[in-house]
Design a protein around this motif. Structure first.
Motif, PDB file in Angstrom:
ATOM      1  N   LEU A 139       0.865  -1.284  -0.051  1.00  0.00           N
ATOM      2  CA  LEU A 139      -0.005   0.070   0.048  1.00  0.00           C
ATOM      3  C   LEU A 139       0.915   1.416   0.024  1.00  0.00           C
ATOM      4  CD1 LEU A 139      -2.006  -2.101   1.508  1.00  0.00           C
ATOM      5  CD2 LEU A 139      -2.974  -0.073   2.346  1.00  0.00           C
ATOM      6  N   MET A 140       1.922   1.251   0.726  1.00  0.00           N
ATOM      7  CA  MET A 140       2.724   2.281   0.965  1.00  0.00           C
ATOM      8  C   MET A 140       3.460   2.586  -0.289  1.00  0.00           C
ATOM      9  SD  MET A 140       5.972   2.888   3.660  1.00  0.00           S
ATOM     10  CE  MET A 140       7.057   1.620   2.573  1.00  0.00           C
ATOM     11  N   LEU A 141       3.918   1.365  -1.147  1.00  0.00           N
ATOM     12  CA  LEU A 141       4.629   1.647  -2.123  1.00  0.00           C
ATOM     13  C   LEU A 141       3.620   2.058  -3.518  1.00  0.00           C
ATOM     14  CD1 LEU A 141       7.198  -1.298  -2.280  1.00  0.00           C
ATOM     15  CD2 LEU A 141       7.589   1.056  -1.827  1.00  0.00           C
ATOM     16  N   ASN A 142       2.363   1.697  -3.488  1.00  0.00           N
ATOM     17  CA  ASN A 142       1.339   2.124  -4.426  1.00  0.00           C
ATOM     18  C   ASN A 142       1.008   3.641  -4.238  1.00  0.00           C
ATOM     19  OD1 ASN A 142      -0.005   0.536  -6.604  1.00  0.00           O
ATOM     20  ND2 ASN A 142      -0.096  -0.880  -4.875  1.00  0.00           N
ATOM     21  N   LYS A 151      -3.629   0.886 -10.661  1.00  0.00           N
ATOM     22  CA  LYS A 151      -4.386   1.117 -11.837  1.00  0.00           C
ATOM     23  C   LYS A 151      -4.124  -0.155 -12.949  1.00  0.00           C
ATOM     24  CE  LYS A 151      -2.119   5.041 -12.090  1.00  0.00           C
ATOM     25  NZ  LYS A 151      -1.398   6.464 -12.185  1.00  0.00           N
ATOM     26  N   GLU A 152      -2.849  -0.637 -12.886  1.00  0.00           N
ATOM     27  CA  GLU A 152      -2.698  -1.774 -13.803  1.00  0.00           C
ATOM     28  C   GLU A 152      -3.680  -2.691 -13.825  1.00  0.00           C
ATOM     29  OE1 GLU A 152       2.121  -1.249 -14.757  1.00  0.00           O
ATOM     30  OE2 GLU A 152       1.439  -3.137 -13.301  1.00  0.00           O
ATOM     31  N   ASN A 188      -7.359  10.693  -5.993  1.00  0.00           N
ATOM     32  CA  ASN A 188      -6.473  10.755  -7.277  1.00  0.00           C
ATOM     33  C   ASN A 188      -6.752   9.857  -8.532  1.00  0.00           C
ATOM     34  OD1 ASN A 188      -4.109  12.936  -6.689  1.00  0.00           O
ATOM     35  ND2 ASN A 188      -4.458  11.545  -4.877  1.00  0.00           N
ATOM     36  N   GLY A 189      -7.788   9.062  -8.287  1.00  0.00           N
ATOM     37  CA  GLY A 189      -8.348   8.061  -9.397  1.00  0.00           C
ATOM     38  C   GLY A 189      -7.429   6.871  -9.501  1.00  0.00           C
ATOM     39  N   TRP A 190      -6.570   6.666  -8.625  1.00  0.00           N
ATOM     40  CA  TRP A 190      -5.445   5.416  -8.569  1.00  0.00           C
ATOM     41  C   TRP A 190      -6.293   4.258  -8.206  1.00  0.00           C
ATOM     42  CZ3 TRP A 190      -1.737   7.924  -4.944  1.00  0.00           C
ATOM     43  CH2 TRP A 190      -1.157   9.317  -5.489  1.00  0.00           C
ATOM     44  N   LEU A 191      -7.485   4.332  -7.278  1.00  0.00           N
ATOM     45  CA  LEU A 191      -8.243   3.274  -6.991  1.00  0.00           C
ATOM     46  C   LEU A 191      -9.495   3.406  -7.471  1.00  0.00           C
ATOM     47  CD1 LEU A 191      -7.221   2.762  -3.329  1.00  0.00           C
ATOM     48  CD2 LEU A 191      -7.026   1.176  -5.082  1.00  0.00           C
ATOM     49  N   LYS A 192     -10.279   2.524  -8.103  1.00  0.00           N
ATOM     50  CA  LYS A 192     -11.522   2.604  -8.390  1.00  0.00           C
ATOM     51  C   LYS A 192     -12.493   2.719  -7.456  1.00  0.00           C
ATOM     52  CE  LYS A 192     -11.227   0.057 -12.916  1.00  0.00           C
ATOM     53  NZ  LYS A 192     -11.869  -0.982 -13.672  1.00  0.00           N
ATOM     54  N   PRO A 193     -13.485   3.352  -7.387  1.00  0.00           N
ATOM     55  CA  PRO A 193     -14.312   3.483  -5.957  1.00  0.00           C
ATOM     56  C   PRO A 193     -14.942   2.193  -5.730  1.00  0.00           C
ATOM     57  CG  PRO A 193     -15.031   4.982  -8.102  1.00  0.00           C
ATOM     58  CD  PRO A 193     -14.217   4.157  -8.544  1.00  0.00           C
TER      59      PRO A 193
END
Length: 193
Positions: A139-142, A151-152, A188-193
């Protein structure tokens, strides 16, 4: 002594096991040897602030963190959100543990295998703490990489929270950090809702 050196040479193969998580500058995926070193290092300062530190033998937790992913040499890394990969993960890792820890002399082999099994069972205070550390490192690295791995793989915020909800009761402070990271990922849109 030869058995020890055979084992030590064999575990160098951990450097070739590539994970889905990227290193903090986002330039490449981390390998499992790097992950093992990083989580062992993370355990030291986080233990100092852990709510149940008096119950945890820090050395034992670090030992678990260094030993638990050695099985990935044979079993490969199973991505946290890979439901298909989890179907045979236990079987693959037990076979790997048999071979890899079996390279060692009996007393050491038994100790390392028992330590690995204790980590996998996640019941002791040391194993629980080690699992917390192992869960939060990606999580920290993400967050550091603007969620590139999330995102990938199209990861949703609820997947991350569900995977880590058990931490809330054991370490409210760490769980607050997890929630903050998830909020950052969503915002930031890195995770989907």
């Amino acid at each position: 002594m030869k058995e020890c050196f055979d084992f030590l040479l064999e575990i160098d193969q951990l450097k070739k096991v590539i994970r889905r998580t990227y290193i903090s500058d986002g330039s490449r995926h981390e390998n499992t040897a790097e992950h093992s070193w990083h989580v062992a290092m993370m355990a030291m300062p986080l233990w100092e602030r852990y709510e149940h530190k008096e119950e945890v033998d820090l050395f034992k937790s670090i030992k678990m963190l260094l030993l638990h992913d050695i099985v990935e040499i044979d079993a490969g890394d199973t991505y946290a959100f890979d439901e298909e990969g989890y179907k045979d993960k236990i079987q693959r890792e037990k076979l790997a543990a048999d071979r890899l820890y079996g390279l060692l002399p009996k007393g050491i082999k038994d100790d390392y295998r028992k330590t690995w099994e204790e980590y996998e069972e996640a019941q002791s205070p040391e194993a629980t703490f080690a699992h917390i550390i192992d869960h939060i490192q990606p999580l920290m690295l993400n967050i550091a990489t603007s969620g590139v791995s999330w995102k990938e793989h199209g990861i949703r915020s609820q997947q991350v929270l569900k995977r880590n909800e058990w931490i809330q009761e054991l370490s409210p402070s760490i769980y607050r950090q997890i929630q903050a990271w998830v909020d950052t990922g969503k915002d930031n849109g890195w995770l989907k809702p």
